[in-house]
Design an enzyme around this catalytic site. Structure first.
Site, PDB file in Angstrom:
ATOM      1  N   THR A  95     -74.068 -11.820 -26.166  1.00  0.00           N
ATOM      2  CA  THR A  95     -74.622 -12.818 -25.227  1.00  0.00           C
ATOM      3  C   THR A  95     -73.833 -14.134 -25.283  1.00  0.00           C
ATOM      4  OG1 THR A  95     -76.261 -13.749 -26.751  1.00  0.00           O
ATOM      5  CG2 THR A  95     -76.971 -11.884 -25.416  1.00  0.00           C
ATOM      6  N   MET A 107     -69.180 -10.072 -37.212  1.00  0.00           N
ATOM      7  CA  MET A 107     -69.833  -9.976 -38.511  1.00  0.00           C
ATOM      8  C   MET A 107     -68.877  -9.635 -39.669  1.00  0.00           C
ATOM      9  SD  MET A 107     -72.576 -11.070 -37.418  1.00  0.00           S
ATOM     10  CE  MET A 107     -73.940 -10.964 -38.559  1.00  0.00           C
ATOM     11  N   GLU A 125     -78.198 -21.119 -28.519  1.00  0.00           N
ATOM     12  CA  GLU A 125     -76.808 -20.802 -28.877  1.00  0.00           C
ATOM     13  C   GLU A 125     -75.968 -20.653 -27.613  1.00  0.00           C
ATOM     14  OE1 GLU A 125     -76.094 -17.493 -31.509  1.00  0.00           O
ATOM     15  OE2 GLU A 125     -77.970 -17.786 -32.536  1.00  0.00           O
ATOM     16  N   HIS A 147     -73.571 -19.969 -35.638  1.00  0.00           N
ATOM     17  CA  HIS A 147     -74.454 -19.474 -36.694  1.00  0.00           C
ATOM     18  C   HIS A 147     -75.903 -19.827 -36.356  1.00  0.00           C
ATOM     19  CE1 HIS A 147     -75.415 -18.088 -40.713  1.00  0.00           C
ATOM     20  NE2 HIS A 147     -76.208 -19.137 -40.840  1.00  0.00           N
ATOM     21  N   ASN A 158     -67.094 -20.752 -35.004  1.00  0.00           N
ATOM     22  CA  ASN A 158     -68.115 -19.724 -35.233  1.00  0.00           C
ATOM     23  C   ASN A 158     -69.470 -20.292 -34.837  1.00  0.00           C
ATOM     24  OD1 ASN A 158     -69.318 -17.284 -36.228  1.00  0.00           O
ATOM     25  ND2 ASN A 158     -69.939 -18.396 -38.062  1.00  0.00           N
ATOM     26  N   ASP A 172     -69.535 -20.045 -43.653  1.00  0.00           N
ATOM     27  CA  ASP A 172     -70.429 -20.926 -42.883  1.00  0.00           C
ATOM     28  C   ASP A 172     -70.408 -22.376 -43.373  1.00  0.00           C
ATOM     29  OD1 ASP A 172     -71.207 -18.693 -41.378  1.00  0.00           O
ATOM     30  OD2 ASP A 172     -72.840 -18.215 -42.746  1.00  0.00           O
ATOM     31  N   ILE A 201     -65.928 -11.127 -42.350  1.00  0.00           N
ATOM     32  CA  ILE A 201     -65.444 -12.399 -42.901  1.00  0.00           C
ATOM     33  C   ILE A 201     -63.918 -12.353 -42.927  1.00  0.00           C
ATOM     34  CG2 ILE A 201     -65.418 -13.889 -44.948  1.00  0.00           C
ATOM     35  CD1 ILE A 201     -68.285 -12.780 -45.513  1.00  0.00           C
TER      36      ILE A 201
HETATM   37  C1  GAR Z   1     -75.981 -14.737 -32.831  1.00  0.00           C
HETATM   38  O1  GAR Z   1     -77.291 -15.079 -33.126  1.00  0.00           O
HETATM   39  C2  GAR Z   1     -75.024 -15.443 -33.786  1.00  0.00           C
HETATM   40  O2  GAR Z   1     -75.442 -16.729 -34.140  1.00  0.00           O
HETATM   41  C3  GAR Z   1     -75.075 -14.515 -34.962  1.00  0.00           C
HETATM   42  O3  GAR Z   1     -75.080 -13.221 -34.405  1.00  0.00           O
HETATM   43  C4  GAR Z   1     -75.709 -13.269 -33.134  1.00  0.00           C
HETATM   44  C5  GAR Z   1     -74.797 -12.644 -32.114  1.00  0.00           C
HETATM   45  O4  GAR Z   1     -75.412 -12.552 -30.865  1.00  0.00           O
HETATM   46  N1  GAR Z   1     -73.960 -14.727 -35.830  1.00  0.00           N
HETATM   47  C6  GAR Z   1     -74.045 -14.684 -37.150  1.00  0.00           C
HETATM   48  O5  GAR Z   1     -75.071 -14.456 -37.734  1.00  0.00           O
HETATM   49  C7  GAR Z   1     -72.753 -14.946 -37.861  1.00  0.00           C
HETATM   50  N2  GAR Z   1     -72.987 -15.226 -39.239  1.00  0.00           N
HETATM   51  P1  GAR Z   1     -74.586 -12.189 -29.571  1.00  0.00           P
HETATM   52  O6  GAR Z   1     -73.769 -10.934 -29.925  1.00  0.00           O
HETATM   53  O7  GAR Z   1     -75.620 -11.893 -28.521  1.00  0.00           O
HETATM   54  O8  GAR Z   1     -73.704 -13.349 -29.227  1.00  0.00           O
END
Ligand code: GAR
Length: 195
Positions: free
Chosen positions: A21, A95, A179, A114, A112, A150, A97
């Site tokens: 998203t 996901m 986000e 978070h 990034n 992070d 590192i």
């Molecule tokens: C989001 O909530 C992002 O903040 C998180 O993964 C999700 C991805 O959503 N990222 C982490 O946790 C990284 N440590 P998306 O695929 O719909 O953008």
């Protein structure tokens, strides 16, 4: 005044692992009139990532790079970054590192997003920990990536109120919406600071 590299556009590489998203929201922002952003490349470590359907639909150059051996995967990505003349990397639900070696060799700014108010709740399961601690606020943060998880410089952060009846799901939904709003803004803020 923003000075742009070569083709007048900032070439972005978006790294995803799942739903995508945030990637979609950056894409939609990049398609606005007078936008200086161009998503040149999408990289996923997961061939089943939902976000890949969108990148294919939009005909963006897309590569799945499996992280079986991290060093090999990162070397592949470094080549792609170079050959696509990428200016800025945006991790959007990526996901894996990235190693210190990658960060050094890549020599670009990496953003990034978070799902917490960093420096609180680095790592995984942020919403669960927020609810367990009965925090009144949570939120999301766009930050620069450095060698510590992070922990890079914060570019943009937004708070979201946690209600008594919030669940992990409802909180995740609320924060994800936020986000999606702030990521493109954080990219523009970064672009203005480096070009
Ligand atoms: C989001 O909530 C992002 O903040 C998180 O993964 C999700 C991805 O959503 N990222 C982490 O946790 C990284 N440590 P998306 O695929 O719909 O953008």
């Amino acid at each position: 005044m923003v000075k742009f590299p070569g083709n007048n556009k900032i070439n972005l590489a978006i790294f995803i692992s799942g739903r995508g998203t945030n990637f979609k929201s950056i894409f939609n922002f990049s398609k606005k009139k007078k936008s200086i952003l161009n998503i040149k490349l999408v990289i996923s470590d997961n061939k089943y990532a939902k976000g890949l359907e969108f990148s294919k639909k939009k005909k963006i150059s897309t590569k799945v790079v499996k992280f079986v051996k991290k060093r090999d995967a990162e070397n592949k990505i470094l080549k792609l970054i170079k050959s696509n003349k990428i200016d800025l990397i945006c991790l959007a639900g990526f996901m894996k590192i990235l190693s210190e070696n990658f960060l050094e060799k890549c020599n670009l700014k990496i953003l990034n997003i978070h799902p917490s108010l960093l420096p609180k709740y680095k790592g995984l399961n942020t919403h669960m920990r927020v609810l367990k601690n009965k925090d009144k606020f949570s939120g999301c943060t766009v930050h620069l990536v450095n060698k510590n998880l992070d922990a890079g410089k914060i570019i943009l952060q937004k708070k979201v109120r946690v209600n008594k009846n919030d669940t992990i799901k409802s909180l995740e939904k609320k924060i994800l919406r936020m986000e999606n709003k702030i990521y493109p803004l954080a990219i523009m803020k970064t672009v203005k600071s480096i070009f």
